[in-house]
Scaffold this motif. Structure first.
Motif, PDB file in Angstrom:
ATOM      1  N   GLU A  23       0.823  -1.192   0.040  1.00  0.00           N
ATOM      2  CA  GLU A  23       0.008   0.014  -0.013  1.00  0.00           C
ATOM      3  C   GLU A  23       0.935   1.147   0.133  1.00  0.00           C
ATOM      4  O   GLU A  23       0.564   2.298  -0.368  1.00  0.00           O
ATOM      5  CB  GLU A  23      -0.947  -0.021   1.239  1.00  0.00           C
ATOM      6  CG  GLU A  23      -2.203  -0.709   1.184  1.00  0.00           C
ATOM      7  CD  GLU A  23      -2.839  -0.668   2.305  1.00  0.00           C
ATOM      8  OE1 GLU A  23      -2.543   0.016   3.299  1.00  0.00           O
ATOM      9  OE2 GLU A  23      -3.795  -1.671   2.413  1.00  0.00           O
ATOM     10  N   MET A  24       1.976   1.088   0.689  1.00  0.00           N
ATOM     11  CA  MET A  24       2.928   2.551   0.624  1.00  0.00           C
ATOM     12  C   MET A  24       3.932   2.537  -0.787  1.00  0.00           C
ATOM     13  O   MET A  24       4.846   3.413  -0.742  1.00  0.00           O
ATOM     14  CB  MET A  24       3.601   2.253   1.904  1.00  0.00           C
ATOM     15  CG  MET A  24       2.911   2.194   2.962  1.00  0.00           C
ATOM     16  SD  MET A  24       3.851   2.562   4.664  1.00  0.00           S
ATOM     17  CE  MET A  24       2.712   2.634   5.964  1.00  0.00           C
ATOM     18  N   LEU A  25       3.839   1.494  -1.500  1.00  0.00           N
ATOM     19  CA  LEU A  25       4.625   1.905  -2.694  1.00  0.00           C
ATOM     20  C   LEU A  25       4.174   2.460  -4.001  1.00  0.00           C
ATOM     21  O   LEU A  25       2.863   2.470  -4.028  1.00  0.00           O
ATOM     22  CB  LEU A  25       5.315   0.283  -3.021  1.00  0.00           C
ATOM     23  CG  LEU A  25       5.671  -0.543  -1.990  1.00  0.00           C
ATOM     24  CD1 LEU A  25       6.285  -1.946  -2.633  1.00  0.00           C
ATOM     25  CD2 LEU A  25       6.563   0.206  -1.219  1.00  0.00           C
ATOM     26  N   THR A  32       9.259   7.344  -2.573  1.00  0.00           N
ATOM     27  CA  THR A  32      10.171   8.387  -3.209  1.00  0.00           C
ATOM     28  C   THR A  32      11.540   8.235  -2.917  1.00  0.00           C
ATOM     29  O   THR A  32      11.886   7.565  -1.923  1.00  0.00           O
ATOM     30  CB  THR A  32       9.781   9.778  -2.656  1.00  0.00           C
ATOM     31  OG1 THR A  32      10.161   9.797  -1.199  1.00  0.00           O
ATOM     32  CG2 THR A  32       8.295  10.247  -2.736  1.00  0.00           C
ATOM     33  N   VAL A  34      12.762   8.901   0.826  1.00  0.00           N
ATOM     34  CA  VAL A  34      12.287   7.793   1.679  1.00  0.00           C
ATOM     35  C   VAL A  34      12.907   6.673   1.642  1.00  0.00           C
ATOM     36  O   VAL A  34      13.480   5.984   2.425  1.00  0.00           O
ATOM     37  CB  VAL A  34      10.702   7.656   1.466  1.00  0.00           C
ATOM     38  CG1 VAL A  34      10.226   6.517   2.398  1.00  0.00           C
ATOM     39  CG2 VAL A  34       9.955   8.787   1.809  1.00  0.00           C
ATOM     40  N   ARG A  90       7.577  12.265   9.125  1.00  0.00           N
ATOM     41  CA  ARG A  90       6.468  11.635   8.356  1.00  0.00           C
ATOM     42  C   ARG A  90       6.921   9.928   8.431  1.00  0.00           C
ATOM     43  O   ARG A  90       5.745   9.268   8.671  1.00  0.00           O
ATOM     44  CB  ARG A  90       6.364  11.924   6.918  1.00  0.00           C
ATOM     45  CG  ARG A  90       5.889  13.197   6.912  1.00  0.00           C
ATOM     46  CD  ARG A  90       6.153  14.092   5.380  1.00  0.00           C
ATOM     47  NE  ARG A  90       5.592  15.254   5.438  1.00  0.00           N
ATOM     48  CZ  ARG A  90       6.126  16.313   5.981  1.00  0.00           C
ATOM     49  NH1 ARG A  90       7.147  16.285   6.829  1.00  0.00           N
ATOM     50  NH2 ARG A  90       5.414  17.543   5.716  1.00  0.00           N
ATOM     51  N   LEU A  91       8.018   9.546   8.482  1.00  0.00           N
ATOM     52  CA  LEU A  91       8.150   8.187   8.543  1.00  0.00           C
ATOM     53  C   LEU A  91       7.791   7.564  10.069  1.00  0.00           C
ATOM     54  O   LEU A  91       7.396   6.554  10.243  1.00  0.00           O
ATOM     55  CB  LEU A  91       9.674   7.854   8.201  1.00  0.00           C
ATOM     56  CG  LEU A  91      10.037   8.066   6.731  1.00  0.00           C
ATOM     57  CD1 LEU A  91      11.736   7.872   6.717  1.00  0.00           C
ATOM     58  CD2 LEU A  91       9.362   7.063   5.890  1.00  0.00           C
ATOM     59  N   ALA A 124       4.172   7.480  10.297  1.00  0.00           N
ATOM     60  CA  ALA A 124       3.553   6.291   9.676  1.00  0.00           C
ATOM     61  C   ALA A 124       4.252   4.881  10.376  1.00  0.00           C
ATOM     62  O   ALA A 124       3.661   3.785   9.923  1.00  0.00           O
ATOM     63  CB  ALA A 124       4.352   6.333   8.204  1.00  0.00           C
ATOM     64  N   LEU A 146       7.179   3.690  10.299  1.00  0.00           N
ATOM     65  CA  LEU A 146       8.305   2.951   9.477  1.00  0.00           C
ATOM     66  C   LEU A 146       9.745   2.873  10.282  1.00  0.00           C
ATOM     67  O   LEU A 146      10.421   2.372   9.931  1.00  0.00           O
ATOM     68  CB  LEU A 146       8.391   3.446   8.093  1.00  0.00           C
ATOM     69  CG  LEU A 146       7.188   3.396   7.472  1.00  0.00           C
ATOM     70  CD1 LEU A 146       7.391   3.948   5.930  1.00  0.00           C
ATOM     71  CD2 LEU A 146       6.568   1.851   7.404  1.00  0.00           C
TER      72      LEU A 146
END
Lengths: 120, 316
Positions: free
Chosen positions: A5-7, A10, A13, A55-56, A59, A61
């Motif tokens: 879903e996250m692919l 960028t 990232v 942002r990571l 999320a 990650l």
């Protein structure tokens, strides 16, 4: 969480996650690692790096590391980051996706042999 | 550990960079400001170590651009905190009208600000008078085409000798005292300075003529001032002529003044120039729109393309 879903990720990232794949690092080490590993093609400024990290973190990650690799040798204000398990799955999925694309390009004779790895 | 003792250049760059952090939203600054600054300091030290001041100079603009770009990102991200909000924020119109609308959205406030400022600037009226210098009857001196004599007249008009007559004749001590000094009379020298600030004397090329323009916030006052200066100058010349007739030695006064065009009140203000300001406001608005619109569209495009997490473009 499904990594697909996250692919696609960028470049910024992806390279930050790649830099953290080898272990926890602080911001400047991530920046250096990204610049070194891309031969200077990707240079992130401080604002870009910490904006992306923010942002990571949101999320899930990456996470901030509570421990320091060598507290005596470092500025105590430095913040270290490490990959989370979902982050590792996402960066792996992205690497696989890119590898599949490279394979596809090789199949169409757009690239050289299997040794040729490119990422743009 | 700090292996690199900071030098003044690095310190100075960091001080400036720290000030620029104010562009970030407060929450982001409080959370990451110290880390961002520390990262910049590390970069500066490396740059200094690798190439000295040139490397440092090369780094700074890149870092500042990065800061400005990401600060805009952070502000927009603050406004559009969730993906849901981002979806609802997504316009349904096509790119070209989107671009056009953004340009108009930036253009209008800038243009209207320009118009508003123009209407807020106090009006200034100008009044022009023109005189010609000529030899007095029976004069024995040289031609008035002599540029030194014209320049002499130019200076005399703005001298204390003439202006004190203007102040007295027009009763400016009282009237300007009421207007500009809360009712208290102003000193003669103060008023003379104010008059010098409000008049413009010009030599008209290749003629014996001078043009005097007086400015005021009142059309009638501007005209009175311009005419008063000519009257003062004529009185001054008359006084000198009288002196030369009674004193055997001294400067010979051998010129008289013809008024070619007396000053009359002009009811169209010379400042602000509404047309000029409107054109400048329109151009500034258009330029701002053309600069901002691609930037905002680029951001919206990036957000649309990105999955969770919304990420920033690479810093090239």
């Amino acid at each position: 969480m499904d990594p697909a879903e996250m692919l696609p990720l960028t470049p910024a990232v992806f390279h930050i996650l790649l830099a953290l794949a080898e272990g926890e690092r602080h911001g400047y080490a991530i920046m250096r690692e990204v610049a070194d590993s891309t031969g200077g093609q990707i240079k992130m400024g401080p604002g870009t790096l910490y904006g992306t990290i923010k942002r990571l973190l949101a999320a899930g990650l990456v996470k901030e590391s509570a421990e320091r690799p060598d507290p005596g040798m470092d500025d105590e204000r430095r913040r270290y980051y490490q990959l989370t398990a979902p982050g590792r799955r996402v960066v792996t999925a992205e690497a696989e996706r890119l590898a599949a694309m490279v394979k596809l390009a090789q199949g169409k004779r757009l690239l050289g042999g299997a040794h040729f790895v490119a990422y743009e | 550990m700090n292996n690199h003792p900071d030098n003044q250049a690095v310190d100075r760059a960091c001080r400036w960079y720290r000030r620029l952090l104010v562009f970030y939203p407060r929450a982001h600054r409080e959370e990451y400001g110290v880390a961002i600054l520390q990262l910049f300091r590390d970069q500066c030290r490396d740059a200094w170590a690798s190439g000295g001041s040139l490397s440092l100079l090369a780094l700074c603009p890149v870092a500042v651009l990065d800061l400005l770009k990401t600060s805009l990102w952070e502000h927009l991200a603050t406004l559009n905190r969730s993906r849901l909000m981002l979806r609802s924020f997504r316009p349904t119109i096509k790119p070209l009208p989107e671009f056009f609308l953004l340009v108009v959205a930036v253009f209008l406030p800038v243009f209207l600000c320009g118009i508003l400022i123009t209407y807020m600037i106090p009006k200034t009226y100008g009044s022009v008078t023109m005189i010609r210098l000529r030899d007095a009857p029976g004069s024995s001196t040289g031609s008035l085409f002599d540029p030194y004599r014209l320049k002499n007249a130019f200076e005399t008009i703005q001298s204390h000798e003439v202006l004190e007559k203007v102040v007295k004749e027009l009763g400016l001590k009282e009237s300007w005292g009421k207007k500009y000094n809360a009712g208290q009379p102003l000193s003669g020298l103060d008023i003379e300075a104010m008059i010098r600030y409000r008049i413009e004397v010009q030599l008209i090329h290749n003629t014996q003529m001078l043009q005097i323009t007086a400015y005021s916030d009142n059309p009638g006052e501007a005209a009175k001032l311009a005419n008063g200066i000519i009257a003062g100058y004529r009185a001054c010349l008359a006084e000198k002529a009288a002196m030369t007739s009674t004193v055997s030695s001294g400067m010979v006064v051998d010129e008289t003044v013809d008024i070619i065009m007396p000053a009359v009140p002009q009811f169209r203000p010379v400042r602000p120039n509404k047309r000029f300001n409107a054109v400048v406001g329109a151009l500034a608005g258009l330029m701002a729109g053309l600069v901002v619109a691609p930037f905002v569209l680029g951001f919206v495009g990036e957000v649309r393309k990105s999955k969770v997490p919304p990420v920033m473009p690479q810093n090239s």
